[in-house]
Design a protein around this motif. Sequence first.
Motif, PDB file in Angstrom:
ATOM      1  N   ASP A  32       0.811  -1.220   0.000  1.00  0.00           N
ATOM      2  CA  ASP A  32       0.000   0.000   0.000  1.00  0.00           C
ATOM      3  C   ASP A  32       0.850   1.279   0.000  1.00  0.00           C
ATOM      4  OD1 ASP A  32       0.972  -0.509   2.507  1.00  0.00           O
ATOM      5  OD2 ASP A  32      -0.865   0.004   3.580  1.00  0.00           O
ATOM      6  N   CYS A  33       2.171   1.111   0.003  1.00  0.00           N
ATOM      7  CA  CYS A  33       3.045   2.300   0.006  1.00  0.00           C
ATOM      8  C   CYS A  33       3.513   2.676  -1.393  1.00  0.00           C
ATOM      9  CB  CYS A  33       4.274   2.059   0.876  1.00  0.00           C
ATOM     10  SG  CYS A  33       3.871   1.766   2.595  1.00  0.00           S
ATOM     11  N   SER A  34       3.128   1.870  -2.379  1.00  0.00           N
ATOM     12  CA  SER A  34       3.601   2.113  -3.736  1.00  0.00           C
ATOM     13  C   SER A  34       3.132   3.478  -4.240  1.00  0.00           C
ATOM     14  CB  SER A  34       3.082   1.005  -4.658  1.00  0.00           C
ATOM     15  OG  SER A  34       3.684   1.121  -5.916  1.00  0.00           O
ATOM     16  N   ASP A  35       3.995   4.133  -4.997  1.00  0.00           N
ATOM     17  CA  ASP A  35       3.661   5.455  -5.539  1.00  0.00           C
ATOM     18  C   ASP A  35       4.558   5.698  -6.754  1.00  0.00           C
ATOM     19  OD1 ASP A  35       2.313   8.250  -4.200  1.00  0.00           O
ATOM     20  OD2 ASP A  35       3.808   8.502  -5.806  1.00  0.00           O
ATOM     21  N   PRO A  36       3.992   6.310  -7.819  1.00  0.00           N
ATOM     22  CA  PRO A  36       4.825   6.557  -9.009  1.00  0.00           C
ATOM     23  C   PRO A  36       6.012   7.476  -8.722  1.00  0.00           C
ATOM     24  CG  PRO A  36       2.499   6.981  -9.475  1.00  0.00           C
ATOM     25  CD  PRO A  36       2.601   6.748  -8.012  1.00  0.00           C
ATOM     26  N   VAL A  37       5.887   8.308  -7.690  1.00  0.00           N
ATOM     27  CA  VAL A  37       6.994   9.220  -7.357  1.00  0.00           C
ATOM     28  C   VAL A  37       7.869   8.562  -6.284  1.00  0.00           C
ATOM     29  CG1 VAL A  37       7.598  11.523  -6.519  1.00  0.00           C
ATOM     30  CG2 VAL A  37       5.485  11.169  -7.836  1.00  0.00           C
TER      31      VAL A  37
END
Lengths: 448, 90
Positions: A32-37
Amino acid sequence: MIETGEILQTMRMIQEENFDIRTITLGINLLDCSDPVPSRCAERVYDKICRVARDLVATGEHIETEFGIPIVNKRISVTPVSLICQGDPIPIARALDRAARETGVNFLGGYTALAQKGLTLADERLIASIPEVMAETELLCASVNVASTRAGINMNAVREMGEIILETARRTADRDGLGCAKLVVFANAVEDNPFMAGAFCGVGEPECAINVGVSGPGVVKVALEQVRGEPFDIVAETIKRTAFKITRVGQLVAREASQRLGIPFGIVDLSLAPTPARGDSVAHILTEMGLEMAGAPGTTAALALLNDAVKKGGVMASNHVGGLSGAFIPVSEDIGMIEAAAKGALTLEKLEAMTCVCSVGLDMIAIPGDTPAAAISGIIADEAAIGMVNQKTTAVRVIPAPGKKAGDRVEFGGLLGFAPVMPVNPYGNDAFIARGGRIPAPLHSLRN
Amino acid sequence: MTKALISVTGLDSTGIIARVATRLAELNINILDITQTILGGYFTMMMVVDLDGAQMDFDAINQALQPVRDELRMAIHMQRMDIFDAMHRI
Protein backbone atom coordinates in the motif's frame (compact mmCIF):
# COMPACT_ATOMS: atom_id res chain seq x y z
CA MET A 1 4.99 -28.27 39.76
CA ILE A 2 8.21 -28.11 37.77
CA GLU A 3 11.05 -30.06 39.35
CA THR A 4 14.33 -28.49 40.39
CA GLY A 5 16.24 -30.62 37.88
CA GLU A 6 14.11 -29.31 35.05
CA ILE A 7 14.63 -25.70 36.13
CA LEU A 8 18.37 -26.26 36.31
CA GLN A 9 18.38 -27.89 32.87
CA THR A 10 16.69 -24.85 31.31
CA MET A 11 19.07 -22.48 33.09
CA ARG A 12 22.07 -24.51 31.96
CA MET A 13 20.87 -24.45 28.36
CA ILE A 14 20.67 -20.66 28.45
CA GLN A 15 23.73 -19.86 30.55
CA GLU A 16 26.20 -22.51 29.42
CA GLU A 17 24.97 -23.94 26.13
CA ASN A 18 24.21 -20.71 24.27
CA PHE A 19 20.50 -21.36 23.90
CA ASP A 20 18.79 -18.24 22.66
CA ILE A 21 16.01 -16.97 20.48
CA ARG A 22 17.92 -15.86 17.43
CA THR A 23 15.37 -13.42 16.12
CA ILE A 24 11.93 -11.90 16.39
CA THR A 25 11.21 -10.71 12.88
CA LEU A 26 8.26 -8.49 12.16
CA GLY A 27 6.95 -8.93 8.63
CA ILE A 28 5.32 -5.79 7.23
CA ASN A 29 3.31 -5.49 4.03
CA LEU A 30 4.35 -2.42 2.02
CA LEU A 31 2.17 -2.94 -1.06
CA ASP A 32 0.00 0.00 0.00
CA CYS A 33 3.05 2.30 0.01
CA SER A 34 3.60 2.11 -3.74
CA ASP A 35 3.66 5.46 -5.54
CA PRO A 36 4.83 6.56 -9.01
CA VAL A 37 6.99 9.22 -7.36
CA PRO A 38 9.97 7.49 -5.68
CA SER A 39 10.40 10.12 -2.98
CA ARG A 40 6.74 9.85 -1.98
CA CYS A 41 6.93 6.08 -1.94
CA ALA A 42 10.05 6.32 0.26
CA GLU A 43 8.26 8.61 2.67
CA ARG A 44 5.28 6.27 2.96
CA VAL A 45 7.56 3.28 3.48
CA TYR A 46 9.46 5.07 6.24
CA ASP A 47 6.30 6.23 7.99
CA LYS A 48 4.60 2.85 7.88
CA ILE A 49 7.58 0.90 9.16
CA CYS A 50 8.22 3.36 11.99
CA ARG A 51 4.55 3.21 12.97
CA VAL A 52 4.08 -0.56 12.84
CA ALA A 53 7.46 -1.47 14.35
CA ARG A 54 7.60 1.31 16.93
CA ASP A 55 7.40 -1.02 19.94
CA LEU A 56 9.16 -4.06 18.45
CA VAL A 57 12.58 -3.64 20.05
CA ALA A 58 11.30 -2.55 23.47
CA THR A 59 8.82 -5.42 23.55
CA GLY A 60 11.54 -7.88 22.60
CA GLU A 61 13.74 -6.55 25.40
CA HIS A 62 10.92 -6.85 27.94
CA ILE A 63 10.31 -10.46 26.96
CA GLU A 64 14.05 -11.14 27.30
CA THR A 65 14.09 -9.76 30.83
CA GLU A 66 10.90 -11.39 32.01
CA PHE A 67 11.55 -14.85 30.67
CA GLY A 68 15.30 -14.80 31.13
CA ILE A 69 16.01 -15.89 27.56
CA PRO A 70 18.25 -13.81 25.28
CA ILE A 71 16.61 -12.61 22.06
CA VAL A 72 19.65 -11.82 19.99
CA ASN A 73 18.05 -9.95 17.11
CA LYS A 74 14.96 -7.91 16.49
CA ARG A 75 14.40 -7.52 12.78
CA ILE A 76 11.96 -6.38 10.15
CA SER A 77 11.11 -7.99 6.84
CA VAL A 78 9.13 -6.13 4.21
CA THR A 79 7.39 -6.75 0.89
CA PRO A 80 9.93 -7.24 -1.92
CA VAL A 81 10.83 -3.70 -2.88
CA SER A 82 10.66 -4.44 -6.61
CA LEU A 83 6.90 -4.93 -6.16
CA ILE A 84 6.29 -1.46 -4.75
CA CYS A 85 8.88 0.49 -6.64
CA GLN A 86 7.74 2.19 -9.83
CA GLY A 87 10.91 4.19 -10.50
CA ASP A 88 14.34 4.65 -8.97
CA PRO A 89 14.58 2.23 -6.01
CA ILE A 90 17.47 3.99 -4.27
CA PRO A 91 15.38 6.54 -2.31
CA ILE A 92 13.34 3.61 -0.99
CA ALA A 93 16.52 1.76 0.02
CA ARG A 94 17.65 4.83 1.97
CA ALA A 95 14.24 5.13 3.61
CA LEU A 96 14.35 1.48 4.65
CA ASP A 97 17.79 1.89 6.18
CA ARG A 98 16.66 5.01 8.05
CA ALA A 99 13.53 3.21 9.27
CA ALA A 100 15.67 0.33 10.51
CA ARG A 101 17.83 2.76 12.48
CA GLU A 102 14.84 4.66 13.81
CA THR A 103 13.12 1.52 15.09
CA GLY A 104 16.39 0.18 16.52
CA VAL A 105 16.31 -3.18 14.75
CA ASN A 106 19.47 -5.11 13.86
CA PHE A 107 18.60 -5.68 10.21
CA LEU A 108 15.81 -5.04 7.75
CA GLY A 109 15.28 -7.46 4.86
CA GLY A 110 13.27 -7.12 1.70
CA TYR A 111 15.40 -5.27 -0.82
CA THR A 112 14.29 -8.11 -2.97
CA ALA A 113 13.40 -9.10 -6.51
CA LEU A 114 11.49 -12.26 -7.40
CA ALA A 115 12.98 -13.12 -10.75
CA GLN A 116 12.63 -16.89 -11.09
CA LYS A 117 10.84 -16.67 -14.42
CA GLY A 118 11.76 -13.27 -15.75
CA LEU A 119 12.62 -9.72 -14.86
CA THR A 120 10.19 -6.84 -14.66
CA LEU A 121 11.52 -3.34 -15.25
CA ALA A 122 11.40 -2.83 -11.49
CA ASP A 123 13.37 -6.06 -10.92
CA GLU A 124 16.02 -4.88 -13.38
CA ARG A 125 16.35 -1.51 -11.69
CA LEU A 126 16.50 -3.04 -8.24
CA ILE A 127 19.11 -5.64 -9.14
CA ALA A 128 21.26 -3.03 -10.89
CA SER A 129 21.14 -0.84 -7.77
CA ILE A 130 22.22 -3.58 -5.32
CA PRO A 131 25.99 -2.83 -5.30
CA GLU A 132 25.43 0.86 -4.61
CA VAL A 133 22.72 0.18 -2.04
CA MET A 134 24.73 -2.45 -0.19
CA ALA A 135 27.70 -0.06 -0.03
CA GLU A 136 25.68 2.91 1.08
CA THR A 137 23.24 1.37 3.57
CA GLU A 138 24.11 -0.34 6.80
CA LEU A 139 21.15 -2.40 7.98
CA LEU A 140 19.38 -3.25 4.75
CA CYS A 141 19.57 -6.78 3.34
CA ALA A 142 18.98 -7.76 -0.27
CA SER A 143 17.87 -10.98 -1.91
CA VAL A 144 17.03 -12.16 -5.40
CA ASN A 145 15.08 -15.31 -6.16
CA VAL A 146 16.42 -16.69 -9.45
CA ALA A 147 14.80 -20.12 -9.60
CA SER A 148 11.89 -22.21 -8.43
CA THR A 149 10.69 -25.76 -8.88
CA ARG A 150 7.69 -24.50 -10.86
CA ALA A 151 9.41 -21.87 -13.00
CA GLY A 152 12.87 -23.36 -13.56
CA ILE A 153 16.06 -21.32 -13.42
CA ASN A 154 16.28 -17.84 -14.88
CA MET A 155 19.80 -18.03 -16.27
CA ASN A 156 19.75 -14.37 -17.31
CA ALA A 157 19.27 -13.40 -13.67
CA VAL A 158 21.89 -15.96 -12.62
CA ARG A 159 24.40 -14.43 -15.04
CA GLU A 160 23.65 -10.95 -13.82
CA MET A 161 23.92 -11.89 -10.14
CA GLY A 162 27.48 -13.12 -10.69
CA GLU A 163 28.40 -9.61 -11.84
CA ILE A 164 26.34 -7.94 -9.11
CA ILE A 165 28.02 -9.94 -6.34
CA LEU A 166 31.47 -9.07 -7.66
CA GLU A 167 30.57 -5.40 -7.97
CA THR A 168 29.06 -5.37 -4.46
CA ALA A 169 32.33 -6.80 -3.13
CA ARG A 170 34.33 -4.14 -5.00
CA ARG A 171 32.17 -1.35 -3.61
CA THR A 172 32.73 -2.59 -0.06
CA ALA A 173 36.39 -3.58 -0.58
CA ASP A 174 37.45 -1.56 2.48
CA ARG A 175 35.37 -3.95 4.63
CA ASP A 176 36.50 -7.24 3.02
CA GLY A 177 33.46 -7.21 0.73
CA LEU A 178 30.99 -7.02 3.62
CA GLY A 179 28.22 -5.86 1.27
CA CYS A 180 27.99 -9.43 -0.05
CA ALA A 181 27.19 -10.70 3.45
CA LYS A 182 23.92 -8.77 3.17
CA LEU A 183 23.03 -10.22 -0.23
CA VAL A 184 21.64 -13.68 -0.91
CA VAL A 185 20.56 -15.39 -4.13
CA PHE A 186 17.74 -17.90 -3.70
CA ALA A 187 15.98 -20.75 -5.36
CA ASN A 188 12.49 -21.42 -3.96
CA ALA A 189 12.70 -18.48 -1.53
CA VAL A 190 10.13 -18.67 1.27
CA GLU A 191 7.77 -15.84 2.18
CA ASP A 192 7.97 -16.04 5.95
CA ASN A 193 11.68 -16.51 6.60
CA PRO A 194 12.76 -14.58 9.72
CA PHE A 195 16.49 -15.03 9.08
CA MET A 196 18.79 -12.59 7.32
CA ALA A 197 19.98 -11.83 4.78
CA GLY A 198 17.11 -13.50 2.96
CA ALA A 199 14.08 -12.35 4.96
CA PHE A 200 11.25 -10.66 3.10
CA CYS A 201 7.51 -10.47 3.62
CA GLY A 202 5.90 -12.37 0.76
CA VAL A 203 2.73 -11.30 -1.01
CA GLY A 204 0.81 -14.22 0.50
CA GLU A 205 1.53 -12.90 3.99
CA PRO A 206 -0.91 -10.90 6.14
CA GLU A 207 -0.64 -7.13 6.74
CA CYS A 208 1.96 -7.89 9.38
CA ALA A 209 3.13 -10.97 11.26
CA ILE A 210 5.53 -12.02 13.99
CA ASN A 211 7.95 -14.73 12.88
CA VAL A 212 10.42 -16.16 15.35
CA GLY A 213 13.68 -17.98 14.67
CA VAL A 214 15.09 -20.18 17.42
CA SER A 215 18.63 -21.39 17.79
CA GLY A 216 20.60 -23.71 20.02
CA PRO A 217 23.17 -25.93 18.30
CA GLY A 218 25.12 -25.92 21.58
CA VAL A 219 22.18 -27.51 23.38
CA VAL A 220 21.94 -30.29 20.78
CA LYS A 221 25.70 -30.89 20.98
CA VAL A 222 25.62 -31.22 24.77
CA ALA A 223 22.60 -33.56 24.58
CA LEU A 224 24.51 -35.79 22.14
CA GLU A 225 27.51 -35.92 24.48
CA GLN A 226 25.29 -38.03 26.75
CA VAL A 227 24.72 -40.71 24.07
CA ARG A 228 28.26 -41.26 22.76
CA GLY A 229 28.66 -44.59 20.97
CA GLU A 230 24.92 -45.25 20.81
CA PRO A 231 23.30 -46.16 17.47
CA PHE A 232 21.77 -43.50 15.23
CA ASP A 233 18.23 -44.34 16.38
CA ILE A 234 19.19 -42.94 19.78
CA VAL A 235 21.00 -39.99 18.20
CA ALA A 236 17.90 -39.03 16.18
CA GLU A 237 15.64 -39.44 19.20
CA THR A 238 17.91 -37.27 21.36
CA ILE A 239 17.96 -34.50 18.76
CA LYS A 240 14.17 -34.65 18.41
CA ARG A 241 13.65 -34.29 22.16
CA THR A 242 16.05 -31.38 22.35
CA ALA A 243 14.56 -29.63 19.32
CA PHE A 244 11.14 -30.01 20.90
CA LYS A 245 12.23 -28.22 24.07
CA ILE A 246 13.99 -25.45 22.18
CA THR A 247 11.04 -24.87 19.90
CA ARG A 248 8.55 -24.73 22.77
CA VAL A 249 10.41 -21.70 24.07
CA GLY A 250 10.38 -20.19 20.57
CA GLN A 251 6.62 -20.71 20.46
CA LEU A 252 6.23 -19.08 23.89
CA VAL A 253 8.25 -16.03 22.84
CA ALA A 254 6.36 -15.77 19.55
CA ARG A 255 3.01 -15.91 21.37
CA GLU A 256 4.07 -13.30 23.92
CA ALA A 257 5.45 -10.94 21.27
CA SER A 258 2.33 -11.37 19.19
CA GLN A 259 0.00 -10.62 22.13
CA ARG A 260 1.97 -7.65 23.40
CA LEU A 261 2.36 -6.04 19.98
CA GLY A 262 -1.18 -6.88 18.86
CA ILE A 263 0.26 -8.42 15.71
CA PRO A 264 -0.69 -11.92 14.52
CA PHE A 265 1.72 -14.79 15.10
CA GLY A 266 3.09 -16.12 11.82
CA ILE A 267 5.51 -18.98 12.26
CA VAL A 268 8.35 -20.38 14.31
CA ASP A 269 11.39 -21.21 12.18
CA LEU A 270 13.08 -24.26 13.63
CA SER A 271 16.50 -23.57 12.25
CA LEU A 272 19.57 -24.42 14.28
CA ALA A 273 21.49 -21.22 13.64
CA PRO A 274 25.11 -21.18 14.80
CA THR A 275 27.31 -18.25 15.81
CA PRO A 276 31.11 -17.98 15.75
CA ALA A 277 31.14 -18.48 19.54
CA ARG A 278 32.57 -21.73 20.84
CA GLY A 279 29.77 -24.05 21.94
CA ASP A 280 27.33 -22.65 19.37
CA SER A 281 28.34 -24.65 16.32
CA VAL A 282 26.38 -26.92 13.98
CA ALA A 283 29.67 -28.42 12.75
CA HIS A 284 30.42 -29.57 16.29
CA ILE A 285 27.15 -31.50 16.37
CA LEU A 286 28.44 -33.39 13.33
CA THR A 287 31.79 -34.06 15.00
CA GLU A 288 29.97 -35.17 18.15
CA MET A 289 28.31 -37.84 15.96
CA GLY A 290 31.77 -39.27 15.32
CA LEU A 291 33.34 -37.29 12.48
CA GLU A 292 36.84 -35.93 13.00
CA MET A 293 35.97 -32.69 11.19
CA ALA A 294 32.96 -31.37 9.33
CA GLY A 295 33.61 -32.43 5.74
CA ALA A 296 34.89 -35.93 6.57
CA PRO A 297 33.18 -38.80 4.70
CA GLY A 298 29.77 -39.27 6.33
CA THR A 299 29.16 -35.55 6.82
CA THR A 300 26.23 -35.37 4.42
CA ALA A 301 24.53 -38.34 6.11
CA ALA A 302 25.10 -36.84 9.55
CA LEU A 303 23.64 -33.53 8.42
CA ALA A 304 20.64 -35.24 6.81
CA LEU A 305 19.86 -36.95 10.11
CA LEU A 306 20.30 -33.73 12.07
CA ASN A 307 18.16 -31.67 9.72
CA ASP A 308 15.32 -34.18 9.72
CA ALA A 309 15.35 -34.80 13.47
CA VAL A 310 15.30 -31.05 14.21
CA LYS A 311 12.17 -30.71 12.08
CA LYS A 312 10.47 -33.76 13.56
CA GLY A 313 11.07 -32.59 17.11
CA GLY A 314 10.25 -28.98 16.41
CA VAL A 315 7.10 -29.46 14.42
CA MET A 316 5.31 -30.96 17.44
CA ALA A 317 6.24 -28.00 19.61
CA SER A 318 4.74 -25.17 17.61
CA ASN A 319 1.32 -24.69 16.07
CA HIS A 320 2.80 -23.09 12.94
CA VAL A 321 6.21 -23.97 11.63
CA GLY A 322 7.69 -22.31 8.58
CA GLY A 323 10.58 -20.28 7.28
CA LEU A 324 13.70 -22.22 6.45
CA SER A 325 13.42 -24.73 9.34
CA GLY A 326 16.39 -27.08 9.47
CA ALA A 327 20.10 -26.75 10.13
CA PHE A 328 22.11 -23.82 8.81
CA ILE A 329 25.67 -24.38 7.64
CA PRO A 330 27.19 -20.94 7.20
CA VAL A 331 30.97 -21.08 7.16
CA SER A 332 32.02 -17.76 8.71
CA GLU A 333 29.33 -17.91 11.41
CA ASP A 334 30.28 -21.33 12.81
CA ILE A 335 33.58 -21.97 14.56
CA GLY A 336 33.56 -25.67 13.63
CA MET A 337 32.98 -24.87 9.98
CA ILE A 338 35.68 -22.19 10.04
CA GLU A 339 38.20 -24.67 11.46
CA ALA A 340 37.23 -27.36 8.96
CA ALA A 341 37.47 -24.96 6.02
CA ALA A 342 40.83 -23.61 7.22
CA LYS A 343 42.26 -27.13 7.43
CA GLY A 344 40.93 -28.07 4.01
CA ALA A 345 38.61 -30.74 5.48
CA LEU A 346 35.67 -28.84 4.09
CA THR A 347 35.61 -27.83 0.43
CA LEU A 348 33.14 -25.88 -1.64
CA GLU A 349 32.14 -29.11 -3.37
CA LYS A 350 31.43 -30.89 -0.08
CA LEU A 351 29.43 -27.90 1.11
CA GLU A 352 27.41 -28.12 -2.08
CA ALA A 353 26.62 -31.75 -1.36
CA MET A 354 25.61 -30.83 2.19
CA THR A 355 23.16 -28.25 0.91
CA CYS A 356 21.17 -31.06 -0.72
CA VAL A 357 20.04 -32.24 2.69
CA CYS A 358 19.76 -29.13 4.83
CA SER A 359 18.57 -25.58 4.87
CA VAL A 360 19.71 -23.47 3.20
CA GLY A 361 22.74 -23.40 0.96
CA LEU A 362 26.23 -22.10 0.37
CA ASP A 363 26.24 -19.53 3.11
CA MET A 364 28.80 -16.96 4.23
CA ILE A 365 31.62 -18.42 2.19
CA ALA A 366 34.60 -16.22 1.36
CA ILE A 367 36.10 -16.93 -2.06
CA PRO A 368 39.09 -15.31 -3.80
CA GLY A 369 38.51 -11.72 -4.89
CA ASP A 370 39.62 -12.51 -8.45
CA THR A 371 36.97 -15.21 -8.92
CA PRO A 372 35.37 -14.51 -12.34
CA ALA A 373 31.72 -13.44 -12.40
CA ALA A 374 30.92 -16.47 -14.55
CA ALA A 375 32.28 -18.79 -11.84
CA ILE A 376 30.03 -17.16 -9.24
CA SER A 377 27.09 -17.50 -11.63
CA GLY A 378 28.01 -21.16 -12.09
CA ILE A 379 27.98 -21.70 -8.33
CA ILE A 380 24.56 -20.02 -8.17
CA ALA A 381 23.25 -22.15 -11.05
CA ASP A 382 24.43 -25.36 -9.35
CA GLU A 383 22.74 -24.44 -6.08
CA ALA A 384 19.58 -23.34 -7.87
CA ALA A 385 19.50 -26.68 -9.69
CA ILE A 386 19.69 -28.53 -6.38
CA GLY A 387 16.82 -26.46 -5.00
CA MET A 388 14.73 -26.69 -8.14
CA VAL A 389 15.00 -30.44 -8.58
CA ASN A 390 14.66 -31.31 -4.90
CA GLN A 391 11.78 -28.90 -4.25
CA LYS A 392 13.63 -27.17 -1.46
CA THR A 393 15.02 -23.75 -0.72
CA THR A 394 18.66 -23.26 -1.58
CA ALA A 395 20.71 -20.12 -1.54
CA VAL A 396 24.11 -18.67 -2.27
CA ARG A 397 25.77 -16.04 -0.10
CA VAL A 398 29.40 -15.90 -1.18
CA ILE A 399 31.84 -13.09 -0.58
CA PRO A 400 34.52 -12.64 -3.24
CA ALA A 401 36.90 -10.90 -0.83
CA PRO A 402 38.69 -8.13 -2.72
CA GLY A 403 42.47 -8.59 -2.90
CA LYS A 404 42.32 -11.88 -1.00
CA LYS A 405 43.36 -15.28 -2.29
CA ALA A 406 42.63 -18.82 -1.15
CA GLY A 407 43.98 -19.42 2.36
CA ASP A 408 43.75 -15.75 3.44
CA ARG A 409 41.32 -14.74 6.12
CA VAL A 410 38.48 -12.22 6.12
CA GLU A 411 36.86 -10.61 9.16
CA PHE A 412 33.26 -9.44 9.19
CA GLY A 413 32.83 -9.03 12.92
CA GLY A 414 29.95 -9.81 15.28
CA LEU A 415 27.55 -12.60 14.34
CA LEU A 416 28.91 -12.58 10.78
CA GLY A 417 32.23 -13.89 12.11
CA PHE A 418 35.39 -14.52 10.12
CA ALA A 419 36.31 -17.00 7.42
CA PRO A 420 39.18 -18.53 5.53
CA VAL A 421 39.04 -17.76 1.81
CA MET A 422 38.12 -21.03 0.09
CA PRO A 423 39.43 -22.01 -3.35
CA VAL A 424 37.02 -22.16 -6.30
CA ASN A 425 37.38 -24.71 -9.09
CA PRO A 426 39.61 -22.86 -11.61
CA TYR A 427 38.15 -24.29 -14.83
CA GLY A 428 36.16 -21.96 -17.03
CA ASN A 429 32.42 -21.84 -17.75
CA ASP A 430 32.11 -18.60 -19.73
CA ALA A 431 30.33 -20.15 -22.69
CA PHE A 432 27.87 -21.90 -20.38
CA ILE A 433 26.93 -18.75 -18.51
CA ALA A 434 26.87 -16.61 -21.69
CA ARG A 435 23.94 -18.63 -23.05
CA GLY A 436 21.34 -17.03 -20.80
CA GLY A 437 17.68 -17.96 -21.20
CA ARG A 438 15.86 -20.29 -18.87
CA ILE A 439 16.49 -23.82 -17.68
CA PRO A 440 13.02 -25.38 -17.85
CA ALA A 441 11.19 -26.52 -14.72
CA PRO A 442 11.83 -30.18 -14.00
CA LEU A 443 9.50 -33.09 -14.52
CA HIS A 444 8.11 -34.50 -11.30
CA SER A 445 7.32 -38.00 -12.28
CA LEU A 446 9.82 -40.65 -13.34
CA ARG A 447 11.85 -39.63 -10.30
CA ASN A 448 15.33 -41.10 -10.31
CA MET B 1 -1.68 -16.19 38.25
CA THR B 2 1.67 -14.79 37.07
CA LYS B 3 4.24 -17.14 38.50
CA ALA B 4 7.94 -16.37 38.56
CA LEU B 5 11.04 -18.20 39.63
CA ILE B 6 13.43 -16.32 41.88
CA SER B 7 16.86 -17.90 42.13
CA VAL B 8 19.28 -16.76 44.81
CA THR B 9 22.91 -17.87 44.69
CA GLY B 10 26.10 -16.78 46.43
CA LEU B 11 28.21 -17.26 49.57
CA ASP B 12 26.21 -18.66 52.47
CA SER B 13 25.52 -16.46 55.50
CA THR B 14 22.91 -16.10 58.22
CA GLY B 15 19.51 -14.71 57.38
CA ILE B 16 19.41 -14.94 53.58
CA ILE B 17 16.02 -16.61 53.38
CA ALA B 18 14.63 -14.25 56.00
CA ARG B 19 15.86 -11.16 54.16
CA VAL B 20 14.56 -12.24 50.75
CA ALA B 21 11.23 -13.44 52.15
CA THR B 22 10.75 -10.21 54.11
CA ARG B 23 11.29 -8.11 50.98
CA LEU B 24 8.84 -10.26 49.05
CA ALA B 25 6.27 -9.87 51.83
CA GLU B 26 6.74 -6.08 51.73
CA LEU B 27 6.01 -6.19 48.01
CA ASN B 28 2.95 -8.38 48.67
CA ILE B 29 4.46 -11.25 46.67
CA ASN B 30 3.29 -14.67 47.84
CA ILE B 31 5.83 -17.52 48.01
CA LEU B 32 4.40 -20.75 46.57
CA ASP B 33 7.39 -23.07 46.85
CA ILE B 34 10.98 -23.01 48.09
CA THR B 35 13.91 -25.37 47.59
CA GLN B 36 17.26 -24.56 49.10
CA THR B 37 20.59 -26.32 49.39
CA ILE B 38 24.31 -25.68 49.79
CA LEU B 39 26.22 -26.67 46.64
CA GLY B 40 30.00 -26.64 47.11
CA GLY B 41 29.78 -23.96 49.80
CA TYR B 42 27.39 -21.90 47.72
CA PHE B 43 23.95 -21.09 48.93
CA THR B 44 21.43 -21.96 46.22
CA MET B 45 17.75 -21.23 46.60
CA MET B 46 14.88 -21.34 44.17
CA MET B 47 11.54 -19.80 45.02
CA VAL B 48 8.36 -19.98 43.00
CA VAL B 49 6.30 -16.87 43.67
CA ASP B 50 3.01 -15.34 42.62
CA LEU B 51 3.49 -11.81 41.30
CA ASP B 52 -0.19 -10.90 41.03
CA GLY B 53 -0.38 -9.38 44.53
CA ALA B 54 2.34 -6.83 43.79
CA GLN B 55 1.00 -3.51 42.57
CA MET B 56 3.81 -3.04 40.06
CA ASP B 57 5.07 -4.50 36.79
CA PHE B 58 7.84 -7.06 36.33
CA ASP B 59 10.64 -4.54 35.82
CA ALA B 60 9.64 -2.57 38.90
CA ILE B 61 9.59 -5.70 41.05
CA ASN B 62 13.02 -6.63 39.72
CA GLN B 63 14.24 -3.15 40.65
CA ALA B 64 12.66 -3.45 44.10
CA LEU B 65 14.85 -6.51 44.76
CA GLN B 66 18.02 -4.53 44.07
CA PRO B 67 18.58 -3.38 47.69
CA VAL B 68 18.48 -7.04 48.78
CA ARG B 69 21.03 -7.96 46.11
CA ASP B 70 23.32 -5.17 47.24
CA GLU B 71 22.92 -5.90 50.93
CA LEU B 72 23.39 -9.70 50.72
CA ARG B 73 25.85 -9.57 47.79
CA MET B 74 23.96 -12.44 46.23
CA ALA B 75 22.94 -13.03 42.63
CA ILE B 76 19.15 -12.82 42.56
CA HIS B 77 17.44 -13.55 39.26
CA MET B 78 13.76 -13.46 38.57
CA GLN B 79 12.11 -14.94 35.50
CA ARG B 80 8.62 -15.97 34.53
CA MET B 81 7.78 -19.63 35.16
CA ASP B 82 6.17 -19.93 31.73
CA ILE B 83 9.54 -20.69 30.14
CA PHE B 84 9.98 -23.80 32.32
CA ASP B 85 6.38 -24.90 31.78
CA ALA B 86 6.75 -24.45 28.03
CA MET B 87 9.93 -26.48 27.90
CA HIS B 88 9.07 -29.31 30.27
CA ARG B 89 5.27 -29.71 30.23
CA ILE B 90 2.98 -30.51 27.33
